[in-house]
Every structure is written in structure tokens, then in C-alpha cells.
Design a protein around this motif. Structure first.
Motif, PDB file in Angstrom:
ATOM      1  N   MET A  30      11.456 -74.026  43.627  1.00  0.00           N
ATOM      2  CA  MET A  30      10.008 -74.116  43.398  1.00  0.00           C
ATOM      3  C   MET A  30       9.304 -74.216  44.754  1.00  0.00           C
ATOM      4  SD  MET A  30       7.843 -77.010  41.304  1.00  0.00           S
ATOM      5  CE  MET A  30       8.649 -76.596  39.755  1.00  0.00           C
ATOM      6  N   LYS A  31       8.273 -73.369  44.975  1.00  0.00           N
ATOM      7  CA  LYS A  31       7.527 -73.413  46.213  1.00  0.00           C
ATOM      8  C   LYS A  31       6.633 -74.649  46.255  1.00  0.00           C
ATOM      9  CE  LYS A  31       7.482 -68.409  46.868  1.00  0.00           C
ATOM     10  NZ  LYS A  31       6.643 -67.213  47.051  1.00  0.00           N
ATOM     11  N   PHE A  32       6.325 -75.065  47.487  1.00  0.00           N
ATOM     12  CA  PHE A  32       5.576 -76.309  47.640  1.00  0.00           C
ATOM     13  C   PHE A  32       4.186 -76.221  47.029  1.00  0.00           C
ATOM     14  CE2 PHE A  32       2.700 -79.014  50.108  1.00  0.00           C
ATOM     15  CZ  PHE A  32       3.250 -80.230  49.792  1.00  0.00           C
ATOM     16  N   HIS A  33       3.497 -75.071  47.224  1.00  0.00           N
ATOM     17  CA  HIS A  33       2.132 -74.979  46.694  1.00  0.00           C
ATOM     18  C   HIS A  33       2.139 -74.997  45.168  1.00  0.00           C
ATOM     19  CE1 HIS A  33       3.391 -70.701  46.757  1.00  0.00           C
ATOM     20  NE2 HIS A  33       2.604 -70.596  45.688  1.00  0.00           N
ATOM     21  N   SER A  34       3.210 -74.511  44.530  1.00  0.00           N
ATOM     22  CA  SER A  34       3.305 -74.560  43.065  1.00  0.00           C
ATOM     23  C   SER A  34       3.485 -75.994  42.597  1.00  0.00           C
ATOM     24  CB  SER A  34       4.468 -73.696  42.581  1.00  0.00           C
ATOM     25  OG  SER A  34       4.272 -72.353  42.960  1.00  0.00           O
ATOM     26  N   VAL A  35       4.336 -76.713  43.315  1.00  0.00           N
ATOM     27  CA  VAL A  35       4.546 -78.122  42.980  1.00  0.00           C
ATOM     28  C   VAL A  35       3.252 -78.902  43.170  1.00  0.00           C
ATOM     29  CG1 VAL A  35       5.819 -80.212  43.591  1.00  0.00           C
ATOM     30  CG2 VAL A  35       6.992 -77.993  43.601  1.00  0.00           C
ATOM     31  N   LYS A  36       2.528 -78.581  44.208  1.00  0.00           N
ATOM     32  CA  LYS A  36       1.268 -79.260  44.505  1.00  0.00           C
ATOM     33  C   LYS A  36       0.249 -79.026  43.388  1.00  0.00           C
ATOM     34  CE  LYS A  36      -1.277 -77.284  47.528  1.00  0.00           C
ATOM     35  NZ  LYS A  36      -1.739 -76.734  48.809  1.00  0.00           N
ATOM     36  N   LYS A  37       0.124 -77.800  42.938  1.00  0.00           N
ATOM     37  CA  LYS A  37      -0.824 -77.502  41.865  1.00  0.00           C
ATOM     38  C   LYS A  37      -0.431 -78.204  40.570  1.00  0.00           C
ATOM     39  CE  LYS A  37      -2.391 -73.015  43.596  1.00  0.00           C
ATOM     40  NZ  LYS A  37      -2.451 -71.560  43.348  1.00  0.00           N
TER      41      LYS A  37
ATOM     42  N   VAL B  60       8.200 -85.806  37.183  1.00  0.00           N
ATOM     43  CA  VAL B  60       8.955 -84.576  37.481  1.00  0.00           C
ATOM     44  C   VAL B  60       8.505 -83.974  38.800  1.00  0.00           C
ATOM     45  CG1 VAL B  60       9.381 -82.214  36.716  1.00  0.00           C
ATOM     46  CG2 VAL B  60       9.434 -84.090  35.066  1.00  0.00           C
ATOM     47  N   VAL B  61       7.167 -83.986  39.038  1.00  0.00           N
ATOM     48  CA  VAL B  61       6.641 -83.422  40.276  1.00  0.00           C
ATOM     49  C   VAL B  61       7.181 -84.176  41.484  1.00  0.00           C
ATOM     50  CG1 VAL B  61       4.532 -83.176  41.646  1.00  0.00           C
ATOM     51  CG2 VAL B  61       4.547 -82.472  39.255  1.00  0.00           C
ATOM     52  N   PHE B  62       7.116 -85.515  41.435  1.00  0.00           N
ATOM     53  CA  PHE B  62       7.607 -86.288  42.572  1.00  0.00           C
ATOM     54  C   PHE B  62       9.117 -86.113  42.754  1.00  0.00           C
ATOM     55  CE2 PHE B  62       3.609 -88.715  42.126  1.00  0.00           C
ATOM     56  CZ  PHE B  62       3.206 -88.690  43.464  1.00  0.00           C
ATOM     57  N   ALA B  63       9.815 -85.991  41.642  1.00  0.00           N
ATOM     58  CA  ALA B  63      11.256 -85.747  41.747  1.00  0.00           C
ATOM     59  C   ALA B  63      11.525 -84.393  42.406  1.00  0.00           C
ATOM     60  CB  ALA B  63      11.875 -85.803  40.353  1.00  0.00           C
ATOM     61  N   ALA B  64      10.737 -83.384  42.005  1.00  0.00           N
ATOM     62  CA  ALA B  64      10.910 -82.052  42.592  1.00  0.00           C
ATOM     63  C   ALA B  64      10.590 -82.067  44.081  1.00  0.00           C
ATOM     64  CB  ALA B  64      10.014 -81.047  41.863  1.00  0.00           C
ATOM     65  N   LEU B  65       9.532 -82.822  44.444  1.00  0.00           N
ATOM     66  CA  LEU B  65       9.187 -82.921  45.858  1.00  0.00           C
ATOM     67  C   LEU B  65      10.295 -83.621  46.640  1.00  0.00           C
ATOM     68  CD1 LEU B  65       5.399 -83.885  45.630  1.00  0.00           C
ATOM     69  CD2 LEU B  65       6.357 -81.727  46.461  1.00  0.00           C
ATOM     70  N   GLY B  66      10.893 -84.654  46.037  1.00  0.00           N
ATOM     71  CA  GLY B  66      11.980 -85.351  46.704  1.00  0.00           C
ATOM     72  C   GLY B  66      13.186 -84.445  46.904  1.00  0.00           C
ATOM     73  N   VAL B  67      13.522 -83.659  45.884  1.00  0.00           N
ATOM     74  CA  VAL B  67      14.643 -82.717  45.992  1.00  0.00           C
ATOM     75  C   VAL B  67      14.353 -81.664  47.050  1.00  0.00           C
ATOM     76  CG1 VAL B  67      15.919 -80.929  44.756  1.00  0.00           C
ATOM     77  CG2 VAL B  67      15.383 -83.091  43.617  1.00  0.00           C
ATOM     78  N   ARG B  68      13.110 -81.170  47.031  1.00  0.00           N
ATOM     79  CA  ARG B  68      12.743 -80.144  48.013  1.00  0.00           C
ATOM     80  C   ARG B  68      12.864 -80.697  49.431  1.00  0.00           C
ATOM     81  NH1 ARG B  68       8.813 -78.890  51.288  1.00  0.00           N
ATOM     82  NH2 ARG B  68       8.301 -76.688  51.710  1.00  0.00           N
ATOM     83  N   LYS B  69      12.416 -81.950  49.621  1.00  0.00           N
ATOM     84  CA  LYS B  69      12.498 -82.564  50.947  1.00  0.00           C
ATOM     85  C   LYS B  69      13.949 -82.713  51.397  1.00  0.00           C
ATOM     86  CE  LYS B  69      11.414 -86.869  53.342  1.00  0.00           C
ATOM     87  NZ  LYS B  69      10.807 -88.218  53.223  1.00  0.00           N
ATOM     88  N   LYS B  70      14.791 -83.116  50.452  1.00  0.00           N
ATOM     89  CA  LYS B  70      16.205 -83.305  50.787  1.00  0.00           C
ATOM     90  C   LYS B  70      16.858 -81.970  51.153  1.00  0.00           C
ATOM     91  CE  LYS B  70      18.017 -86.660  50.503  1.00  0.00           C
ATOM     92  NZ  LYS B  70      18.246 -87.718  51.529  1.00  0.00           N
ATOM     93  N   LEU B  71      16.527 -80.921  50.385  1.00  0.00           N
ATOM     94  CA  LEU B  71      17.099 -79.594  50.684  1.00  0.00           C
ATOM     95  C   LEU B  71      16.609 -79.089  52.031  1.00  0.00           C
ATOM     96  CD1 LEU B  71      16.793 -77.901  47.158  1.00  0.00           C
ATOM     97  CD2 LEU B  71      18.867 -78.740  48.266  1.00  0.00           C
ATOM     98  N   ALA B  72      15.310 -79.330  52.312  1.00  0.00           N
ATOM     99  CA  ALA B  72      14.779 -78.897  53.600  1.00  0.00           C
ATOM    100  C   ALA B  72      15.464 -79.638  54.747  1.00  0.00           C
ATOM    101  CB  ALA B  72      13.265 -79.131  53.638  1.00  0.00           C
ATOM    102  N   TYR B  73      15.747 -80.912  54.552  1.00  0.00           N
ATOM    103  CA  TYR B  73      16.429 -81.717  55.570  1.00  0.00           C
ATOM    104  C   TYR B  73      17.833 -81.176  55.830  1.00  0.00           C
ATOM    105  CZ  TYR B  73      18.371 -85.827  57.895  1.00  0.00           C
ATOM    106  OH  TYR B  73      18.980 -86.679  58.787  1.00  0.00           O
ATOM    107  N   ILE B  74      18.542 -80.864  54.723  1.00  0.00           N
ATOM    108  CA  ILE B  74      19.912 -80.334  54.863  1.00  0.00           C
ATOM    109  C   ILE B  74      19.901 -78.986  55.579  1.00  0.00           C
ATOM    110  CG2 ILE B  74      21.893 -79.485  53.578  1.00  0.00           C
ATOM    111  CD1 ILE B  74      21.252 -81.587  51.428  1.00  0.00           C
ATOM    112  N   ALA B  75      18.931 -78.122  55.188  1.00  0.00           N
ATOM    113  CA  ALA B  75      18.856 -76.795  55.810  1.00  0.00           C
ATOM    114  C   ALA B  75      18.544 -76.902  57.299  1.00  0.00           C
ATOM    115  CB  ALA B  75      17.779 -75.961  55.098  1.00  0.00           C
ATOM    116  N   ALA B  76      17.618 -77.819  57.635  1.00  0.00           N
ATOM    117  CA  ALA B  76      17.265 -77.985  59.049  1.00  0.00           C
ATOM    118  C   ALA B  76      18.439 -78.542  59.834  1.00  0.00           C
ATOM    119  CB  ALA B  76      16.057 -78.906  59.170  1.00  0.00           C
TER     120      ALA B  76
END
Length: 457
Positions: free
Chosen positions: A1-8, A163-179
Motif C-alpha cells: 500500500m502506498k503512503f498517500h493511500s494509507v494517508k487518505k 488498521v491504518v496505524f498498523a499498516a503505517l507501522g508495517v510500512r515503516k518497518k519494511l522501509a527500515y529493512i530495505a534501507a
């Protein structure tokens, strides 16, 4: 899920929660209880909800017509039962007519299908409370249904927000791993407030929209709640003696002024003394239906009457030994700073009791009517001069609206000498006539009915 979609999605969830929390409570109250008001205005004189009376019990009526395969014909039956029977298309209509010994039912052509549905829904949700010896109605009205919708919207909003906050947390974790895999510098971890500030700065338009919605929804909620202060429509206090107005004023047609005998002489309508009750109940110990014995016994005790002796209990000096006086709970209460005179309205103004109290002949215990109930009585009581009003009963808006609309018969031939004198005085004041409406109608307002000191001196 893209960040702007999660934000909306997060914004949608937040707005849903706001609207669920601050939904206008008055709109629910205005829609609630329609069936109750319509029942009391149209049906209560002949029907009880849970047992037969002059007509059949209304509870389950819709289902009985449905079981007969004529669910849709119940509307025609209520609106014009004679026409339905004459059409020959309803077997149930003929069966009900014969079952009730061919008693003619009043036609209610003014009731819409929605009105009838509200009445039947009200009847089907009736609950009998034997605790106080009185029938009460607890109805799951539109306000409760809307309240349920509000709760579900709130729950749904909370779940989606989670669900939104959970998705944001998962996205942050994936971004951290990728970086980390790319060997990129992750930098210093930002606090939640810093992240929120950065998001508001980057999305100021969305943030402003949320702020405006929350502020205005909150203000609307506060103002609508303030508007309900002091409004007590449909209030019915309990009483020591379960007095039945529908029996006394309705079936037995006892004039209201027999019990409320100061209504034409005083600012207060007055309550009957026990002696007034005993004028009848020294001989009447039960109703025609064989009920009311316990309630009448309370009157006997208060008056010092012994039905076995068929007389009053007296001491050695010949004085009646009375019991504790009956204390009635007041239903209609005006603030202490408001002056109201029954004599001025009933005797001088000729206002019918129904204008303020509704159809008392359908009540059990005394109660505060509603504006909608009283308005529903106007069509069938055109000779009483009832005025259609919009404000909640017993409020200042209700009083001044009535003073603005109520026409006064002023002239040399007026039925009340008071207004004949008003006419004579007006003739001496041509400057006053300029305030009279062009149609020649004189209202209470034009005779000073809007002066503050009339009610707040």
C-alpha cells in the motif's frame, strides 16, 4: 500500500469518527416517537396496545394481516375500512368487521402509509411494566436506531484507524529493512510529535480540513444540547394514586373543570381535594371493568372512609379520622420567573385546554403533551380554534409563537365583554391602529402579548 493511500484512508476514518461522535442529537429527537404521538392522537381512544378494548389490540396487527396474506391491505383498512370491505378484495377486513360485531371504525384518510407503519412499529415494541400498576411504553424509536448506527460508525472508524496505524507501522518497518539492506544511513529516529508536525506542514490543507470539521461539529453538538435544556415534552411523572384520565375524562366524560375547579378563577388550575374525589368514590369502589379497587382504597384511607361501614371513621369527638393526604407530583412546571394565568387564557382568552395539554381523554396519568401531538388534533377539532405551532411545548418560543398567531375577536359584538372594552379603548387611540395587520386581524401580540413584563414582571 502506498503512503498517500494509507494517508487518505486515515483521514476518511478520522472524519467518520468525528461525524459519528458529533451527529446532531436534535435531528434524532425530532424524528423519534412519531408512532407514539400518532397513536395517542388517533388510536388511543378506541385501542389499547396489548389487549382488546373498544377495538382489537394493536400489538401484532401487522403480522396478523400478513398471516392472512393481506399485508399491504392493512393500510387501506386504516385509511378507509368501509371502502375496503365494499371492494370485496379483503377477506380479513370482513372477518374483523364481524368479529367486532360490525362496529364502525373511524376512517383515517389523513394518515400516510409511513404514519401507519410508525404506529404499528410503536405497538409492536410495547413493553408492559407492572411494577407501578401502570402501563408504560418503551419504544425503540428512530432516535435509538440512529444511536445504534452512530455506535457502529464509531466502532468501524476505530477499527479502520487501527488498521491504518498498523499498516503505517508495517510500512515503516519494511522501509527500515530495505534501507538497511542498501546500507543507507537511517538517521536519527524522530519522535511522534515531530512526525506529526512534519505531516501537518506537508499536508496543511488536509490538516486544516480536519481541524475545521472537528471544531464546527463540536460547536454544533454543544449548541444543540444547550437547546434541549428546559424542554420536557412527553414527561409523565409517577403518582401515588394511578388516576386514569381516559376513564374519567374520556369514558365518563367528566368535565375537566369539575376536578380542576379554579381554572377559570385563578392563575392555577388547581388539583382536586380528596373530598372532591369522595363525592363519587364514597359509593364507587371499583370501576365498571372491576378494576381500580386498590387505587380507590388509597382515597378512602386518605379521607378516613371505611367501605365496610359505608361511612367515615370518627373519633370520640365526632371528628373524621383522616389518613395522610395524597401528594400529587406536578407534571407541568414553569420556571419561577415566569408568570402564567389560567384565568387569563381560559376565561378571558377562551383557549381550549387541548391547545396546551393535548387530548387528555386518551391519557392515564397526567403528562406533558408534545407540539406534534397537539398539531395532529387540529384537523378533527376545527371548532376549538387550535393554533398550529412549531416550537417545543412550555418553552418561551412556544408561548410567543402562539401570541403571534392567535387571533382575537375584538369589536362591539365580541363574545367576551373584556374585548368589547378593548375595542372601545382602541377607537380612542388611532395611533395604535397603525400596528394592526392590513388584513384586519388582531393577534395577542398586537395587544401587548410580546411585552416582556407580561410574563416577566
Amino acid at each position: 500500500m502506498k503512503f498517500h493511500s494509507v494517508k487518505k484512508l486515515g483521514i476518511i476514518c478520522l472524519l467518520s469518527m468525528v461525524f459519528a461522535l458529533f451527529a446532531n442529537p436534535l435531528s434524532a429527537q425530532e424524528d423519534a416517537g412519531k408512532g407514539k404521538e400518532l397513536f395517542k392522537a388517533n388510536c388511543a381512544s378506541c385501542h389499547k396496545i396489548d389487549k382488546p378494548s373498544t377495538g382489537p389490540a394493536l400489538q401484532g396487527a401487522k403480522q396478523r394481516w400478513a398471516d392472512a396474506g393481506e399485508a399491504e391491505l392493512i393500510y387501506e383498512w386504516v385509511q378507509n375500512n368501509a371502502a375496503l370491505r365494499g371492494s370485496g378484495k379483503s377477506k380479513r377486513a370482513e372477518a374483523v368487521y364481524k368479529e367486532w360485531k360490525e362496529a364502525a371504525m373511524t376512517n383515517f384518510t389523513a394518515l400516510s402509509k409511513e404514519d401507519i407503519d410508525n404506529i404499528l412499529y410503536y405497538a409492536d415494541t410495547y413493553v408492559k411494566d407492572d411494577g407501578g400498576g401502570q402501563d408504560v411504553v418503551q419504544v425503540e424509536g428512530e432516535d435509538q436506531k440512529k444511536g445504534g448506527v452512530k455506535v457502529w460508525l464509531l466502532i468501524l472508524g476505530i477499527v479502520l484507524l487501527f488498521v491504518v496505524f498498523a499498516a503505517l507501522g508495517v510500512r515503516k518497518k519494511l522501509a527500515y529493512i530495505a534501507a538497511a539492506e542498501k546500507g543507507e544511513d537511517l538517521g536519527e529516529e524522530k519522535t511522534t510529535m515531530e512526525k506529526l508536525g512534519a505531516w501537518i506542514y506537508a499536508n496543511w490543507l488536509f490538516a486544516l480540513l480536519i481541524f475545521v470539521v472537528v471544531v464546527f461539529a463540536g460547536l454544533a453538538d454543544i449548541l444543540t444540547r444547550l437547546a434541549t435544556i428546559g424542554v420536557y415534552e412527553d414527561y409523565q411523572p409517577s403518582q401515588v394514586v394511578a388516576y386514569d384520565h381516559s376513564l374519567h375524562a374520556g369514558t365518563m366524560e367528566i368535565d375537566c373543570r369539575y376536578c380542576h375547579n379554579s381554572v377559570e378563577k385563578s392563575k392555577h388550575a388547581g388539583l382536586p381535594t380528596t373530598n372532591v374525589c369522595m363525592n363519587c368514590h364514597a359509593n364507587v369502589w371499583v370501576s365498571k371493568k372491576g378494576t381500580g379497587e386498590n387505587e380507590i382504597a388509597k382515597l378512602h384511607k386518605a379521607a378516613g372512609f371505611d367501605k365496610e361501614l359505608k361511612g367515615y371513621i370518627k373519633d370520640e369527638n365526632g371528628d373524621v379520622v383522616e389518613g395522610d393526604p395524597i401528594v400529587w407530583n406536578k407534571a407541568h412546571n414553569l420556571p419561577d420567573h415566569v408568570f402564567f394565568s389560567h384565568k387569563q387564557h381560559v376565561k378571558v382568552g377562551g383557549i381550549d385546554c387541548m391547545q396546551c395539554h393535548g387530548d387528555v381523554k386518551t391519557y392515564t396519568l397526567g403528562r406533558v403533551s408534545t407540539t406534534a401531538e397537539i398539531n395532529a388534533l387540529i384537523a378533527d377539532n376545527s371548532d376549538l380554534g387550535l393554533v398550529e405551532l412549531t416550537k417545543p411545548i412550555l418553552t418561551m418560543g412556544w408561548c410567543i409563537e402562539c401570541h403571534d398567531k392567535k387571533e382575537i375577536e375584538v369589536g362591539p359584538d365580541a363574545s367576551n365583554p373584556y374585548y368589547q372594552e378593548i375595542h372601545n379603548r382602541l377607537k380612542l387611540r388611532p395611533d395604535v391602529y397603525k400596528n394592526i395587520k392590513e388584513d384586519g386581524v388582531i393577534t395577542v401580540k398586537e395587544l401587548g402579548g410580546w411585552e416582556c413584563a407580561k410574563c416577566h414582571y
